[in-house]
Design an enzyme around this catalytic site. Structure first.
Site, mmCIF file in Angstrom:
data_model
loop_
_atom_site.group_PDB
_atom_site.id
_atom_site.type_symbol
_atom_site.label_atom_id
_atom_site.label_comp_id
_atom_site.label_asym_id
_atom_site.label_seq_id
_atom_site.Cartn_x
_atom_site.Cartn_y
_atom_site.Cartn_z
ATOM 1 N N THR A 12 1.005 -1.444 -0.192
ATOM 2 C CA THR A 12 0.079 -0.170 0.185
ATOM 3 C C THR A 12 1.149 1.631 0.014
ATOM 4 O OG1 THR A 12 -1.394 -1.099 1.149
ATOM 5 C CG2 THR A 12 -1.761 1.233 1.709
ATOM 6 N N SER A 54 1.364 -7.697 -1.444
ATOM 7 C CA SER A 54 2.166 -8.370 -0.734
ATOM 8 C C SER A 54 1.160 -9.736 -0.341
ATOM 9 C CB SER A 54 2.605 -7.945 0.755
ATOM 10 O OG SER A 54 1.675 -7.645 2.452
ATOM 11 N N THR A 85 1.153 -4.533 4.495
ATOM 12 C CA THR A 85 1.437 -5.319 5.546
ATOM 13 C C THR A 85 0.904 -6.399 5.775
ATOM 14 O OG1 THR A 85 -0.866 -3.813 5.895
ATOM 15 C CG2 THR A 85 1.202 -2.609 6.175
HETATM 16 N N1 ASP Z 1 -2.595 -5.330 0.020
HETATM 17 C C1 ASP Z 1 -1.620 -4.812 0.807
HETATM 18 C C2 ASP Z 1 -0.202 -5.221 0.769
HETATM 19 O O1 ASP Z 1 -0.326 -6.475 1.292
HETATM 20 C C3 ASP Z 1 -2.018 -4.334 1.575
HETATM 21 C C4 ASP Z 1 -0.792 -2.774 2.621
HETATM 22 O O2 ASP Z 1 0.339 -3.316 2.172
HETATM 23 O O3 ASP Z 1 -1.285 -2.016 3.173
HETATM 24 O O4 ASP Z 1 0.412 -5.312 -0.285
#
Ligand code: ASP
Length: 341
Positions: A12, A54, A85
């Site tokens: 993100t 991710s 995350t």
């Molecule tokens: N979907 C995103 C990821 O894990 C969520 C984030 O980065 O907060 O790449």
């Protein structure tokens, strides 16, 4: 002034809206430009290793990350890895096994909101991550998020939307970051030897979440495809003993195949203890059954992936599994007892 390498992987923090939802678009240099105050913290080089949500992180990506740190290890004082995350806790655990005994900080960070947004947590997290990465008192793998420095093997994403997304499971935060300063809660001696880098993982680990009334035949199917099974059982841990012990005899199929079966708990805190209830003790009486104790599920999974390429001998698998790495296993007395058995 220290020199830190930024390894950008997406998430993100690097995302922008697309016609079909947020997706990583920004590159390492774009991210750095959003936090000009970093110039007062350290010198920064940056490389873009991948640019993925991710959700698409994999054991192959973890090996690339570890290899990237290894090939730049001598040239930098520390490393910041920007990461989504969603699977950051798995990556932090995986890197804790792949890079052991690092005297330099390897810091993962990300954000709940993209760095270009007004009310983002990204700028603060990135600034804090570089502060931690150039800190002499920190060594090893950490997650830095919302002002907290969390040991890599203890991190877990606990909130899908709030800024305080990560917790340290059953272990204190290593340090806090407030207004550009680090307050250390735990200070450890820096390893004097060079780190040990590992270059193999076996992804054939399956996690099965137990539900009431589950048919144990699934265990017999899984043994054909997987090298290790983790069962997230209830409470302090145990397996059902219904229907002529079908469950326990399905467990024996795993030990007969010489493959580890680890029992953990689906309860977020305080780990397993198979000695408490008959349903636990009976499961544990099978010599092929291991127990997660205080290890997080992220650590159990990635530790098994790290162990499987090293040996097929169940006794050795057990020994490696119960040998603490980077604070993954906190109940030392029980663990040592099990190694000796
Ligand atoms: N979907 C995103 C990821 O894990 C969520 C984030 O980065 O907060 O790449």
């Amino acid at each position: 002034m220290k020199t830190i390498l930024l390894i950008a992987t997406g998430g993100t923090i690097a995302s922008r809206p697309t016609g079909s939802g947020l997706a990583p678009q920004l590159l390492a240099q774009d991210i750095l430009q959003c936090v000009p105050s970093l110039a007062s913290v350290c010198r920064i080089d940056a490389l873009q290793l991948m640019n993925i949500d991710s959700t698409n992180m994999s054991p192959a990506c973890w090996l690339r990350l570890a290899q990237c740190v290894q090939s730049h290890y001598d040239a930098y004082d520390g490393f910041v890895i920007t990461h989504g995350t969603d699977t950051m806790a798995y990556t932090a655990s995986a890197l804790s096994y792949l890079i052991q005994g690092s005297g330099k900080p390897i810091v993962l960070t990300g954000s709940q909101k993209s760095i270009y947004e007004q009310d983002t947590d990204a700028r603060r997290n990135l600034f804090d991550a570089f502060l931690a990465a150039q800190d002499d008192a920190l060594s090893g793998v950490f997650v830095v998020f919302d002002g907290r420095v969390i040991c890599g093997t203890r991190a877990r994403k606990m909130r899908t939307k709030s800024m305080n997304a990560f917790s340290s499971i059953d272990y204190p935060d290593v340090a806090l970051l407030r207004e550009g300063r680090i307050l250390h809660y735990i200070r450890e001696k820096k390893p004097s030897a060079r780190p040990v880098f590992y270059s193999r993982l076996n992804p054939r680990v399956f996690v099965l979440r137990l539900i009431p009334g589950m048919n144990p035949s699934i265990l017999r199917l899984l043994v054909q495809e997987y090298g290790a099974l983790v069962i997230e059982s209830f409470g302090v841990g145990g397996l059902p003993c219904y229907e002529q012990e079908d469950f326990l005899s399905a467990v024996s199929v795993w030990s007969a195949a010489g493959k580890p079966l680890v029992i953990t708990t689906q309860v977020p805190h305080e780990g397993s203890d198979l000695t408490v209830y008959e349903v636990g003790a009976r499961a544990a009486s099978n010599p092929g059954v291991l127990e997660a104790h205080t290890m997080t599920i992220e650590s159990v999974v990635t530790k098994l992936m790290w162990i499987l390429p090293q040996t097929r001998d169940l006794a050795r698998i057990k020994r490696l599994f119960y040998t603490p790495v980077a604070h993954d296993l906190l109940c030392f007395e029980r663990a040592v007892q099990e190694i000796d058995e």
